[in-house]
Design a protein around this motif. Structure first.
Motif, short mmCIF file in Angstrom:
data_model
loop_
_atom_site.label_atom_id
_atom_site.label_comp_id
_atom_site.label_asym_id
_atom_site.label_seq_id
_atom_site.Cartn_x
_atom_site.Cartn_y
_atom_site.Cartn_z
N GLN A 128 14.95 -8.10 -16.61
CA GLN A 128 14.74 -9.36 -17.32
C GLN A 128 16.01 -9.83 -18.01
N PRO A 186 12.70 -19.32 -21.18
CA PRO A 186 12.55 -18.24 -20.19
C PRO A 186 11.11 -18.02 -19.77
N GLU A 208 9.22 -19.43 -16.43
CA GLU A 208 9.54 -18.94 -15.08
C GLU A 208 8.40 -19.16 -14.10
N ARG A 262 8.21 -21.74 -10.82
CA ARG A 262 7.93 -21.27 -9.46
C ARG A 262 6.79 -22.10 -8.86
N HIS A 296 11.39 -14.08 -8.21
CA HIS A 296 11.66 -13.82 -9.63
C HIS A 296 13.15 -13.80 -9.93
N THR A 351 14.43 -17.39 -9.90
CA THR A 351 13.81 -18.27 -10.88
C THR A 351 14.23 -17.92 -12.30
N GLN A 352 14.33 -16.63 -12.61
CA GLN A 352 14.69 -16.29 -13.98
C GLN A 352 16.13 -16.68 -14.30
N VAL A 357 15.78 -20.44 -15.27
CA VAL A 357 15.16 -20.82 -16.54
C VAL A 357 15.91 -20.27 -17.75
N ASN A 358 16.81 -19.34 -17.57
CA ASN A 358 17.61 -18.83 -18.68
C ASN A 358 18.92 -19.61 -18.76
#
Length: 622
Positions: free
Chosen positions: A437, A470, A473, A477, A501, A504-505, A508-509
């Motif tokens: 993460q 975050p 996410e 998606r 994942h 996408t992460q 979004v971060n």
């Protein structure tokens, strides 16, 4: 000179001592609650000694008056039986001098009717009778009628300072076997001071309360601060256990009409009033406040008939799964887990209803209120499936329908920035968060909460805009997979098929300084869906930002893209950008039209079927 005639009802008045002579050891005495506590009778009971005044059980639904003192209970002549562990009873319960009856409030009248809670004598505070011979129960209806029906001796304490209230409050004067006149004023409840953190917390809570919502109020700094943040709302309704000074302020602001309620339209419904002398004067013969017994006020089915019922619960701590610890200190007036069950159920039944847990991100000692676990805490409200929203002064976490991982992410985002790194690492260790993460520690201090806004588009589509988080996410998606192949190609310039994942992460971060992303959401609080996203990224060594945005195809044609473009331009300019760049496929005529209609001049170059656009933010169009 004519002498004022003595009212005929005064012929029935006796002294408190005459009443106490009727008491025998072992009796159960019902006593009104809070401002409805018959203080003269109770004070005499507490301070008079006699053969009959021993081994007595005092029954009071909610013990936060001042006549039944902790010191008096230590005399062992009396035991207090209560259904609420707040105020004076909290300390006495811990010492074993008070019997707490765990029960839903809505079930208490039935317990009395069935004889589970026997009552021999009822002490009830009342107003003087009116011309028709009826008294009012004033500011505390609760189960007074049920207690009076069961008791062998009913004593009314006439208090000239309590308001004559409307609702299920009228009692014929001849229903009382004995009458005394109060020599004590009503119990006036002090207001809570409001620290800046609670004011900010109240503003956060108010941001997710929609026009037409129905609210329940209780006590504490959050509720003291709420009225000014709700004052611009429209057609709010009130269905609440307690009517307070803060609630009086909200009603006076004009935000409360009660027109959208399912029951008692046009009137604020309550069972108790606790507050100042000004509040008592406001309630006197006030037709817009309806007092009813607790089997109506706490009935989940009746609560649920109110559209968009919002339950706000002040809490002490929350853990990453959504379990909540309620306050348990002396002076607490918010209900415990058992008393909250009725209102929880009512919010769940209500169409569009939801529950908000509200607390500061840190306590006064600077320790975190959002923790990995609160499993071993007292007063644990272990109903994570019933918690829709959690609010701190840092923002709102939407929990309804979220996985444990998504809940953890959302709650970490509203924890205090100093506490977030430790929460992330702790959550990774116990496998709540992914081991990989991403966590950008610096971004926690730069989240631009101030850019959040709402806008009403055609067909009454109300859209909320805020910076990406975050925890978005999974929503991002889902937005990606709703796009057609054509929309994906227009946005990413390649036929991307998956958005796992890992990818996408990263998306979004963002750090909110070099990269800023805005998402658009629709839906009720707790059930909002991302339907659009726009972002800019700063060019290196140039006062320019590169922009891109995309709108769910179902919502295209409403002007959302134009609004996002204007929003990006304003935010970029505020952050020092002199211009924006964008690449748009020549076939994407709808997007080109958005830029053409904008407020700033656009230069375009066509290279291999792609328009390279440059937008000058320093020179608005004429």
């Amino acid at each position: 000179m004519m002498l004022k005639k003595t009212p005929s009802w005064k012929k029935k008045v006796v002294s408190p001592g005459d009443v106490l002579k009727k008491i025998e050891p072992g009796m159960n005495i019902f006593i009104g609650t809070g401002a409805a506590e018959p203080r003269t009778l109770v004070n005499c009971l507490m301070h008079t000694k006699g053969y009959g005044l021993q081994d007595l059980t005092l029954i009071q639904l909610v013990s936060f008056g001042d006549a039944i003192s902790y010191k008096a209970l230590q005399s062992k002549r009396y035991r207090l039986k209560t259904f609420f562990s707040g105020w004076v009873s909290a300390e006495a319960i811990s010492a074993g001098q008070v019997d707490l009856v765990p029960s839903r409030f809505s079930a208490i009248p039935l317990l009395m009717k069935e004889g589970q809670i026997p009552i021999d004598i009822a002490f009830v505070q009342i107003t003087p009778p009116n011309r028709a011979g009826y008294c009012s129960l004033g500011v505390g209806v609760d189960v007074a009628r049920r207690a009076m029906a069961q008791a062998d001796l009913v004593v009314g304490e006439v208090n000239h300072e309590i308001p004559f209230t409307f609702g299920d409050t009228f009692v014929p004067f001849d229903a009382f076997d004995m009458i005394i006149e109060s020599i004590d004023p009503p119990f006036y409840f002090p207001r809570f001071p409001v620290d800046p953190v609670f004011d900010k917390l109240a503003a956060t809570v108010a941001s997710v309360i929609e026009d037409g919502s129905c609210l329940a109020f209780t006590f504490g700094p959050i509720f003291e601060a709420l009225p000014k943040h709700l004052a611009d709302k429209k057609d709010l309704g009130i269905h609440t256990p307690f009517f307070t000074d803060a609630l009086m302020e909200l009603v006076k602001s004009g935000a409360v009409s009660n027109r959208k309620k399912g029951l008692f339209k046009g009137r604020s419904l309550t069972a108790y009033a606790l507050g100042s002398r000004e509040l008592m004067q406001f309630l006197d013969k006030n037709p817009i406040v309806e007092f009813q017994s607790i089997d109506k006020v706490f009935n989940p089915m009746e609560i649920g008939q109110n559209h968009r019922f919002v339950l706000i619960i002040p809490a002490r701590r929350v853990d990453l799964s959504g379990r909540v610890t309620l306050h348990n200190s002396k002076g607490n007036v918010t209900a415990g887990p058992g008393q909250m069950a009725d209102f929880f159920n009512g919010a769940e039944i209500s169409q569009g209803g939801y529950t908000i847990i509200a607390l500061p991100s840190q306590n006064r000692q600077g320790t975190p209120n959002i923790r990995l676990s609160v499993e071993d805490s007292p007063d644990l409200l272990s109903l994570p499936e019933s918690i829709d929203l959690v609010a701190t002064e840092q923002g709102i976490a939407h929990l309804r329908g979220k996985t444990l991982r998504e809940r953890a992410q959302a709650l970490i985002e509203i924890a205090h920035p100093e506490d977030r790194p430790e929460l992330v690492e702790g959550a990774k260790k116990i496998n709540i968060l992914y081991k990989d993460q991403i966590f950008l520690a610096d971004s926690t201090r730069f989240y631009p909460a101030d850019i959040e806004t709402r806008h009403m588009f055609k067909n009454n589509i109300n859209i909320r805009f805020r910076a990406i988080k975050p925890s978005d996410e999974d929503q991002m998606r889902r937005l990606f997979y709703r796009f057609s192949d054509k929309a994906i190609y227009y946005r990413y310039f390649s036929p991307i098929k998956t958005m796992p994942h890992e990818k996408t992460q990263e998306y979004v971060n963002v750090d909110y300084r070099d990269v800023l992303s805005i998402v658009a959401l629709v839906g009720e609080p707790g059930q909002q869906t991302i339907i659009a996203e726009a972002r800019f990224a700063k060019h290196q060594n140039k006062p320019l930002v590169d922009i891109a945005f995309v709108v769910d195809e179902v919502y295209q044609g409403y002007g959302i893209a134009t609004y996002l473009y204007q929003m990006l331009a304003r935010l970029a300019k505020d952050r020092g950008a002199q211009g924006m760049t964008a690449d748009v496929l020549a076939s994407n005529r709808a997007m080109l039209k958005v830029f053409e209609k904008g407020d700033f001049p656009v230069q375009a170059k066509v290279e291999q079927g792609v328009y390279a656009l440059t937008i000058d933010l320093t020179t608005p169009k004429n």
